[in-house]
Design a protein around this motif. Structure first.
Motif, PDB file in Angstrom:
ATOM      1  N   ARG A 183       0.239  -1.620   5.890  1.00  0.00           N
ATOM      2  CA  ARG A 183       0.451  -2.174   4.555  1.00  0.00           C
ATOM      3  C   ARG A 183       0.913  -3.616   4.622  1.00  0.00           C
ATOM      4  O   ARG A 183       1.156  -4.246   3.603  1.00  0.00           O
ATOM      5  CB  ARG A 183       1.468  -1.344   3.764  1.00  0.00           C
ATOM      6  N   ASP A 234      -3.698  -4.552   3.607  1.00  0.00           N
ATOM      7  CA  ASP A 234      -2.746  -3.812   2.776  1.00  0.00           C
ATOM      8  C   ASP A 234      -3.452  -2.589   2.214  1.00  0.00           C
ATOM      9  O   ASP A 234      -4.278  -2.689   1.304  1.00  0.00           O
ATOM     10  CB  ASP A 234      -2.236  -4.702   1.636  1.00  0.00           C
ATOM     11  N   GLU A 286      -9.886  -6.373  -1.597  1.00  0.00           N
ATOM     12  CA  GLU A 286      -8.873  -7.404  -1.781  1.00  0.00           C
ATOM     13  C   GLU A 286      -8.724  -8.244  -0.516  1.00  0.00           C
ATOM     14  O   GLU A 286      -8.386  -9.420  -0.576  1.00  0.00           O
ATOM     15  CB  GLU A 286      -7.523  -6.766  -2.142  1.00  0.00           C
ATOM     16  N   THR A 322      -0.151   6.221   0.908  1.00  0.00           N
ATOM     17  CA  THR A 322       0.309   4.829   0.929  1.00  0.00           C
ATOM     18  C   THR A 322       1.570   4.683   1.773  1.00  0.00           C
ATOM     19  O   THR A 322       1.682   3.770   2.606  1.00  0.00           O
ATOM     20  CB  THR A 322       0.571   4.326  -0.503  1.00  0.00           C
ATOM     21  N   GLY A 356      -8.749  -6.942 -11.473  1.00  0.00           N
ATOM     22  CA  GLY A 356      -8.365  -5.841 -10.612  1.00  0.00           C
ATOM     23  C   GLY A 356      -9.022  -4.545 -11.054  1.00  0.00           C
ATOM     24  O   GLY A 356      -9.466  -4.391 -12.178  1.00  0.00           O
ATOM     25  N   GLN A 358      -3.741  -1.338  -1.739  1.00  0.00           N
ATOM     26  CA  GLN A 358      -4.661  -1.897  -2.723  1.00  0.00           C
ATOM     27  C   GLN A 358      -5.882  -0.985  -2.860  1.00  0.00           C
ATOM     28  O   GLN A 358      -6.454  -0.545  -1.863  1.00  0.00           O
ATOM     29  CB  GLN A 358      -5.116  -3.290  -2.294  1.00  0.00           C
ATOM     30  N   ASN A 405      -9.186  -1.929  -1.031  1.00  0.00           N
ATOM     31  CA  ASN A 405      -8.955  -1.868   0.411  1.00  0.00           C
ATOM     32  C   ASN A 405      -8.949  -0.419   0.898  1.00  0.00           C
ATOM     33  O   ASN A 405      -9.479  -0.104   1.972  1.00  0.00           O
ATOM     34  CB  ASN A 405      -7.627  -2.519   0.778  1.00  0.00           C
TER      35      ASN A 405
END
Length: 403
Positions: free
Chosen positions: A152, A157, A103, A143, A191, A160, A163
């Motif tokens: 993030r 980020d 991403e 996360t 996505g 994602q 990523n």
């Protein structure tokens, strides 16, 4: 010859994969593309819709030069271990680049992010353990821990999915002291988890959903797939009688849980925190794989985590077997699934400088990892009629797919 490595599943090979392949070759100005591909079972804990040999044929027809197999012990794992296995295979073949979709779309944020992570690794591990103790799943805990150390927001980020995988590849390159140079391209259109086909570049998830729910190759699915993938999907269904999905394996899983003791179940990789008791409690209450998953799923036991556990149950893969391969830095062998004429030239060029054996079938080397691989193959084909299953399994000893 300059080689660009790609880490893939091709489940199935679709237009987005074709874009990634072509863009990676162009961005790295490489002569050869080398993919390391998951075999029978995939990272999120699913059986591949068609087998690795048909997926290899589709990849080679659309421009891939060399297809290597990602060993099963790494293929059905969380991001860091999956990445470590894949990068170590590419490193063993001494490729020059690895190019992944993300991403973020730029490699600098991943490099800077890794440096920041190293400086704050101790804090990250403490935060991760605290979140896990609160009952969060590993992905959610990771996360939140990344967020707390500043990964993030800003350049990258790490909430994602692509990523996260890309960051794991960069981490693996550094931790293995590999000379591979990482590159990334902007993920195009759909996505990773998209459930519907809206453009000609759709996610593999949405394509599989369309095919398996409709039980046929619909016009919508064809729109998102290159012609050779459509051909290989049809060929595999004709040869095997099916496309693989979890529901086919439900009776086998049910029988395994019914006939094994709690102690036997506890040995299986991914069987944690009393999950073996939940399996025993629910095994006779469910009428389908989906029903069973819905009964088992909790905040801690995510869908992906449960699917991975079921893969390891089906293949009788134990915690001890996986643990012995977590810390290795060099692959014991490289498994070649297929190659083009350009790929053959590259392999001939690199072969003399390899530090590990290059094999194409199970008979060429005796190694515990290959014994586990063989179990995975047998488990994968177990849902196919015996005569057809025997023919498909022969592919494991024939040698590489050639184009």
């Amino acid at each position: 010859m300059k080689a660009c490595g790609l880490i893939v599943e091709y489940n199935p090979f679709h237009n987005g994969h074709l874009y990634h392949l072509q863009a990676s070759r162009q961005q790295t100005n490489s002569d050869v593309t080398v993919v390391v591909m998951s075999g029978s079972f995939l990272q999120r804990g699913e059986p591949a819709i068609i087998d690795k040999f048909k997926r290899t044929k589709a990849a080679l027809t659309h421009g891939v030069d060399v297809v290597l197999e990602l060993p099963f012990v790494y293929a059905v794992q969380y991001a860091d271990l999956f990445a470590k296995g894949a990068i170590s295979v590419l490193d063993a073949l001494k490729v020059d680049y690895v190019c992944f979709g993300s991403e973020a779309g730029q490699i600098t944020p991943f490099i800077n992010g890794y440096m920041h992570f190293k400086e704050n690794q101790s804090e990250f591990q403490t935060l991760l353990q605290n979140y896990l103790q609160q009952g969060l799943s590993f992905p959610k805990a990771s996360t939140y821990a990344y967020e707390q150390i500043g990964l993030r927001t800003g350049e990258i980020d790490l909430g994602q999915p692509n990523n996260i995988l890309g960051f794991s590849y960069v981490k693996a390159i550094h931790e293995l002291n590999s000379q591979i140079q990482p590159e990334t391209i902007q993920r195009s259109k759909s996505g990773y988890h998209d459930q519907s086909i809206e453009t000609h570049i759709a996610s593999a998830t949405s394509i599989r959903k369309e095919i398996l729910e409709q039980k046929q190759l619909t016009e919508l699915a064809n729109y998102a797939l290159p012609k050779e993938t459509v051909k290989q999907l049809k060929n595999y269904q004709s040869e095997s009688g099916l496309w693989h999905e979890w529901e086919h394996y439900f009776p086998f899983l049910q029988l395994l849980v019914q006939t094994q003791s709690v102690d036997q179940l506890r040995r299986i990789h991914g069987m944690i925190e009393g999950l073996e008791y939940r399996l025993k409690q629910t095994v006779n209450q469910c009428r389908s794989f989906k029903d069973w998953m819905e009964q088992l799923k909790t905040k801690r036991y995510t869908w992906t985590r449960l699917q991975r556990m079921f893969v390891h149950l089906l293949t009788n893969t134990t915690k001890e077997e996986i643990d012995q391969y977590r810390s290795i830095t060099t692959q014991p062998y490289i498994r070649l699934l297929g190659m083009s004429q350009t790929g053959r030239q590259f392999i001939q060029q690199r072969k003399k400088d390899l530090d590990v054996p290059l094999i194409s079938n199970y008979q060429q080397l005796k190694h515990p990892m290959l014994q586990i691989e063989e179990r995975a193959t047998d488990a994968y084909y177990s849902v196919i009629a015996a005569d057809k299953r025997s023919q498909l399994r022969k592919q494991e000893i024939i040698g590489p797919v050639m184009m």
